[in-house]
Design a protein around this motif. Structure first.
Motif, PDB file in Angstrom:
ATOM      1  N   TYR A 118      36.062  39.266  45.193  1.00 48.27           N
ATOM      2  CA  TYR A 118      36.164  38.333  44.077  1.00 48.27           C
ATOM      3  C   TYR A 118      36.324  39.100  42.767  1.00 48.27           C
ATOM      4  CZ  TYR A 118      31.309  39.443  42.881  1.00 48.27           C
ATOM      5  OH  TYR A 118      30.160  40.100  42.521  1.00 48.27           O
ATOM      6  N   ARG A 119      36.717  38.372  41.735  1.00 48.03           N
ATOM      7  CA  ARG A 119      36.873  38.935  40.397  1.00 48.03           C
ATOM      8  C   ARG A 119      36.118  38.064  39.400  1.00 48.03           C
ATOM      9  NH1 ARG A 119      38.386  42.378  43.114  1.00 48.03           N
ATOM     10  NH2 ARG A 119      40.229  43.710  42.984  1.00 48.03           N
ATOM     11  N   SER A 165      45.707  35.347  33.724  1.00 49.77           N
ATOM     12  CA  SER A 165      46.258  36.495  33.002  1.00 49.77           C
ATOM     13  C   SER A 165      47.003  37.421  33.957  1.00 49.77           C
ATOM     14  CB  SER A 165      45.145  37.268  32.305  1.00 49.77           C
ATOM     15  OG  SER A 165      44.320  37.920  33.258  1.00 49.77           O
ATOM     16  N   GLU A 166      47.889  38.212  33.394  1.00 50.04           N
ATOM     17  CA  GLU A 166      48.658  39.173  34.181  1.00 50.04           C
ATOM     18  C   GLU A 166      47.741  40.158  34.893  1.00 50.04           C
ATOM     19  OE1 GLU A 166      52.394  42.287  33.433  1.00 50.04           O
ATOM     20  OE2 GLU A 166      51.253  41.466  31.752  1.00 50.04           O
ATOM     21  N   GLU A 167      46.686  40.596  34.196  1.00 52.38           N
ATOM     22  CA  GLU A 167      45.759  41.562  34.776  1.00 52.38           C
ATOM     23  C   GLU A 167      44.983  40.963  35.946  1.00 52.38           C
ATOM     24  OE1 GLU A 167      46.760  42.906  30.715  1.00 52.38           O
ATOM     25  OE2 GLU A 167      46.213  40.984  31.620  1.00 52.38           O
ATOM     26  N   LEU A 168      44.576  39.707  35.809  1.00 57.72           N
ATOM     27  CA  LEU A 168      43.860  39.053  36.903  1.00 57.72           C
ATOM     28  C   LEU A 168      44.782  38.839  38.093  1.00 57.72           C
ATOM     29  CD1 LEU A 168      41.331  37.755  38.021  1.00 57.72           C
ATOM     30  CD2 LEU A 168      41.921  35.643  36.815  1.00 57.72           C
ATOM     31  N   GLY A 200      47.716  39.236  29.147  1.00 57.32           N
ATOM     32  CA  GLY A 200      46.265  39.198  28.988  1.00 57.32           C
ATOM     33  C   GLY A 200      45.794  39.205  27.554  1.00 57.32           C
ATOM     34  N   LYS A 201      44.756  38.434  27.306  1.00 56.43           N
ATOM     35  CA  LYS A 201      44.037  38.418  26.042  1.00 56.43           C
ATOM     36  C   LYS A 201      42.551  38.565  26.375  1.00 56.43           C
ATOM     37  CE  LYS A 201      47.665  36.766  23.519  1.00 56.43           C
ATOM     38  NZ  LYS A 201      48.203  37.236  22.236  1.00 56.43           N
ATOM     39  N   SER A 210      31.729  42.477  32.246  1.00 58.30           N
ATOM     40  CA  SER A 210      31.923  43.132  33.535  1.00 58.30           C
ATOM     41  C   SER A 210      33.015  44.194  33.502  1.00 58.30           C
ATOM     42  CB  SER A 210      32.278  42.074  34.603  1.00 58.30           C
ATOM     43  OG  SER A 210      31.277  41.112  34.700  1.00 58.30           O
ATOM     44  N   GLN A 211      33.398  44.595  32.280  1.00 56.33           N
ATOM     45  CA  GLN A 211      34.434  45.620  32.115  1.00 56.33           C
ATOM     46  C   GLN A 211      35.780  45.174  32.699  1.00 56.33           C
ATOM     47  OE1 GLN A 211      33.865  48.824  30.416  1.00 56.33           O
ATOM     48  NE2 GLN A 211      32.238  47.496  29.739  1.00 56.33           N
ATOM     49  N   GLN A 212      36.062  43.882  32.650  1.00 59.36           N
ATOM     50  CA  GLN A 212      37.346  43.330  33.097  1.00 59.36           C
ATOM     51  C   GLN A 212      37.870  42.445  31.966  1.00 59.36           C
ATOM     52  OE1 GLN A 212      36.386  41.431  36.826  1.00 59.36           O
ATOM     53  NE2 GLN A 212      35.902  43.350  37.829  1.00 59.36           N
TER      54      GLN A 212
END
Length: 406
Positions: A118-119, A165-168, A200-201, A210-212
């Motif tokens: 999970y994220r 987001s793109e990062e997620l 991402g924002k 959580s450093q994400q």
């Protein structure tokens, strides 16, 4: 002097040696975690939000009159805010930008299996204008359809669609496309279909903590279940004078039964996110400084006592031809060996304290090898400076003094 002989001398004074080792280990444990916390806090201060921080406002109000029609009030507020000169658009948001997500500890899963990875992510509900107010750039898929938006004082069903987001997207699906994929939110595994991906924002404390930082998702849901607290996001034109903050507050001020709590730029909101944690980091730094002072004073006292006990031995060394510098070097070598043993003991204690703070106190911290090396060098330097004064006194002992005492 040979290391073997120095070790023999240390074993002869086991009590003093153990006390010095223990002091060093405790100091390393405290200073290391102070460095971890301070470093993590500084890193988050420096992370760009990727938002136009000086063009986005957070507006937070509280309603005390239970007879007020919240839906009508929200519509009036948005119109009043957008009438302020310099305001481009205003949007109602279920929660504050940057500071709060839809709820604490939101997580996203790829499927319904218990062992699924999970994220942690920031989870936001926005209305039709929210995407433009935040300046989100959709890079894949689409925006929400008007028919997909859900509004009301309570939630009878979920919108069932989400933009992430793109990062997620990369964290969940790698190089594969997230569009059309079903993701599951929270431990209840609420299904949502991904319809769009945006650049991402920094949205949401849960993800940032959580450093994400850029893991976020938005849903077309605007709810005012907590009718006491109404939040708005406002986009203003670039270069608008700061008096726009007061003008927005004034536009909402005259509604009876309600107060305006806060009107601030996103930059201020981000800073406020870390204010409490930075205070904790500074407090830890103060404790660390006290620990270093206590350790230094303790080493001075213990080594001075050791020197007084071994005054005759040092005089004999001088009588056998040892120079003052040799006597000082011997004591510094002894101290270095004790410090090294203290470091070997202190680093595991530091890691244990790190996991305790992370799991029980929930502070933000990060283990960095360069920080451990810096702490080791710093501790050795402090202890070496502490042993210098008693070592210099020991070097002053002359053979004549030993002869007299004999």
């Amino acid at each position: 002097m040979a290391i073997k002989h120095i070790l023999k001398l240390l074993l002869q004074q086991k009590g003093i040696s153990l006390l010095i080792i223990l002091q060093v280990a405790i100091t390393v444990m405290i200073v290391s975690n102070t460095a971890f916390i301070s470093y993590a806090t500084l890193q988050n201060w420096l992370i760009p939000s990727k938002l136009e921080e000086n063009q986005i406002l957070n507006v937070t109000t509280r309603v005390f009159d239970n007879n007020i029609d919240i839906a009508s009030l929200i519509e009036q507020d948005v119109q009043a805010i957008e009438a302020v000169p310099g305001v481009i658009a205003a949007s109602y948001a279920s929660h504050e930008l940057v500071l709060d997500s839809q709820g604490p500890g939101w997580t996203m899963f790829k499927d319904t299996q218990p062992e699924t990875d999970y994220r942690v992510f920031g989870y936001f509900g926005l209305d039709e204008k929210g995407i433009d107010v935040l300046g989100l750039k959709v890079i894949a898929g689409r925006r929400f359809y008007p028919s997909e938006y859900i509004k009301g004082s309570f939630q009878s069903n979920n919108a069932g669609v989400i933009m992430i987001s793109e990062e997620l997207s990369e964290a969940l699906f790698g190089n594969g496309s997230a569009l059309g994929q079903t993701v599951y939110i929270s431990r209840q595994r609420i299904p949502h279909r991904v319809v769009g991906v945006y650049q991402g924002k920094m949205l949401g404390e849960s993800a940032t903590y959580s450093q994400q930082q850029y893991h976020s998702g938005i849903v077309p849901e605007v709810l005012w279940g907590n009718r006491q607290k109404l939040n708005y996001l406002v986009r203003v034109a670039e270069g608008v004078p700061e008096r726009v903050l007061q003008q927005v507050e004034t536009a909402l001020y005259h509604t009876p039964g309600r107060m305006v709590q806060r009107v601030e730029y996103a930059a201020r909101a981000k800073k406020r996110l870390w204010d409490g944690r930075s205070t904790f980091a500074f407090t830890m730094s103060g404790i660390s400084l006290i620990a270093c002072i206590v350790t230094a004073m303790g080493i001075i006292a213990l080594v001075s006592f050791s020197v007084s006990l071994r005054k005759k031995d040092h005089g004999v060394l001088r009588a056998l031809g040892a120079s003052r510098s040799m006597v000082m070097t011997t004591l510094i070598k002894e101290n270095t060996i004790l410090v090294f043993i203290g470091l070997v003991l202190g680093f595991p204690l530091a890691i244990l304290l790190y996991y305790f703070l992370m799991n029980n106190v929930h502070v933000q911290s990060v283990v960095e090898l360069p920080l451990l090396v810096a702490v080791a060098l710093f501790t050795w330097l402090i202890s070496t400076l502490a042993v210098y004064l008693p070592a210099r006194e020991a070097a002053k002992v002359s053979p004549a003094q030993v002869t007299k005492s004999s």
